[in-house]
Scaffold this active site. Structure first.
Site, PDB file in Angstrom:
ATOM      1  NE  ARG A  67      20.803 -12.511   6.596  1.00  9.09           N
ATOM      2  CZ  ARG A  67      19.541 -12.112   6.723  1.00  9.09           C
ATOM      3  NH1 ARG A  67      19.026 -11.265   5.873  1.00  9.09           N
ATOM      4  NH2 ARG A  67      18.789 -12.557   7.712  1.00  9.09           N
TER       5      ARG A  67
ATOM      6  CB  THR B 211      22.867   3.715   8.262  1.00  9.51           C
ATOM      7  OG1 THR B 211      22.127   3.469   9.468  1.00  9.51           O
ATOM      8  CG2 THR B 211      22.673   5.155   7.813  1.00  9.51           C
TER       9      THR B 211
ATOM     10  CG  HIS C 116      10.492   1.263  11.577  1.00  7.41           C
ATOM     11  ND1 HIS C 116      10.671  -0.097  11.418  1.00  7.41           N
ATOM     12  CD2 HIS C 116      10.321   1.478  12.891  1.00  7.41           C
ATOM     13  CE1 HIS C 116      10.616  -0.673  12.607  1.00  7.41           C
ATOM     14  NE2 HIS C 116      10.404   0.253  13.519  1.00  7.41           N
TER      15      HIS C 116
ATOM     16  CG  ASP D  40      14.243  -0.445  11.545  1.00  6.80           C
ATOM     17  OD1 ASP D  40      14.135  -0.353  10.310  1.00  6.80           O
ATOM     18  OD2 ASP D  40      13.769  -1.400  12.188  1.00  6.80           O
TER      19      ASP D  40
ATOM     20  CG  ASN E  69      12.731   1.063   6.006  1.00 11.81           C
ATOM     21  OD1 ASN E  69      11.921   0.454   5.301  1.00 11.81           O
ATOM     22  ND2 ASN E  69      12.867   0.813   7.301  1.00 11.81           N
TER      23      ASN E  69
ATOM     24  CB  SER F  57      -0.979   0.004   1.175  1.00 11.25           C
ATOM     25  OG  SER F  57      -0.317   0.161   2.405  1.00 11.25           O
TER      26      SER F  57
ATOM     27  CG  LEU G 290      18.479  -4.969   2.556  1.00 10.88           C
ATOM     28  CD1 LEU G 290      18.083  -3.582   2.048  1.00 10.88           C
ATOM     29  CD2 LEU G 290      18.586  -5.957   1.393  1.00 10.88           C
TER      30      LEU G 290
ATOM     31  CB  SER H  98      10.419   7.082  11.417  1.00 12.56           C
ATOM     32  OG  SER H  98      10.015   7.219  12.765  1.00 12.56           O
TER      33      SER H  98
END
Ligand code: GAR
Length: 196
Positions: free
Chosen positions: A66, A142, A110, A146, A108, A14, A94, A137
């Site tokens: 990963r 980085t 959050h 978060d 991002n 969304s 990541l 937020s």
């Protein structure tokens, strides 16, 4: 210069829809790719319906590898040459390697008032703590989970009788307002912070 934006999702998307729908007219960015780590992510169809190229890099065949997953992510991203990556409900952590490559160019959203409640179950944690307000937020990504510089926040009041679900639903409405506003500023190269 209009910026090219890749949006990474894991689910319904969304926030991705709000970002894509906002990128018209004089908005200084356009979507170049919506990428999901889950072929079942509902947001893929919504992106395709908006004529945005889509891709899937399924994390599961990579297991604990990963670096392998992120190498494939990087390959697919490179083919679409984004200037900015927006994580929008992308639920994979990541590695510092990937994050460093994109630092200063990756955002991002959050669902908490960072630095409170990094990680998961943010709404339940806010309720448990008896917080009077909650929110969301948008931050630069980085290597610290978060933990990057906050570019914008939106607040909602916690109401008597709120559950994690009712609070999440009200915060999501604010996420949809906040993320397009922050991306607009960021894409225009304006470092200012937005508070709603
Ligand atoms: C949003 O609430 C977003 O803030 C959250 O996932 C939801 C995705 O919804 N992201 C995180 O929790 C990241 N750690 P959407 O797919 O409908 O945009």
């Amino acid at each position: 210069m209009t910026k090219r934006v890749a949006i990474l999702i894991s689910g319904g998307g969304s926030n991705m829809v709000r970002l894509v729908d906002s990128m018209t007219g004089d908005y200084p960015a356009r979507p170049c790719l919506v990428l999901a780590n889950d072929p079942g992510a509902g947001g893929l169809e919504k992106a395709a319906a908006r004529d945005v190229p889509t891709a899937v890099v399924d994390h599961r065949p990579f297991g604990a590898d990963r670096a392998g997953f992120e190498a494939e992510l990087t390959r697919v991203l490179a083919a679409h040459a984004p200037d900015i990556i927006c994580l929008a409900g992308f639920m994979r952590v990541l590695t510092p390697d990937f994050v460093t490559r994109w630092q200063g160019r990756m955002l991002n959203i959050h669902p908490s008032l960072l630095p409170k409640y990094p990680g998961l179950h943010t709404h339940a944690r806010a309720l448990e703590a008896g917080d009077a307000e909650a929110g969301c937020s948008v931050h630069e990504v980085t290597a610290e989970l978060d933990g990057g510089p906050i570019l914008g926040q939106a607040r909602v009041q916690v109401l008597p009788g709120d559950t994690a679900d009712s609070l999440a639903a009200r915060v999501l409405v604010q996420e949809h307002r906040l993320y397009p506003l922050v991306l607009r500023r960021f894409a225009a190269g304006d470092g200012g912070r937005i508070d709603l």
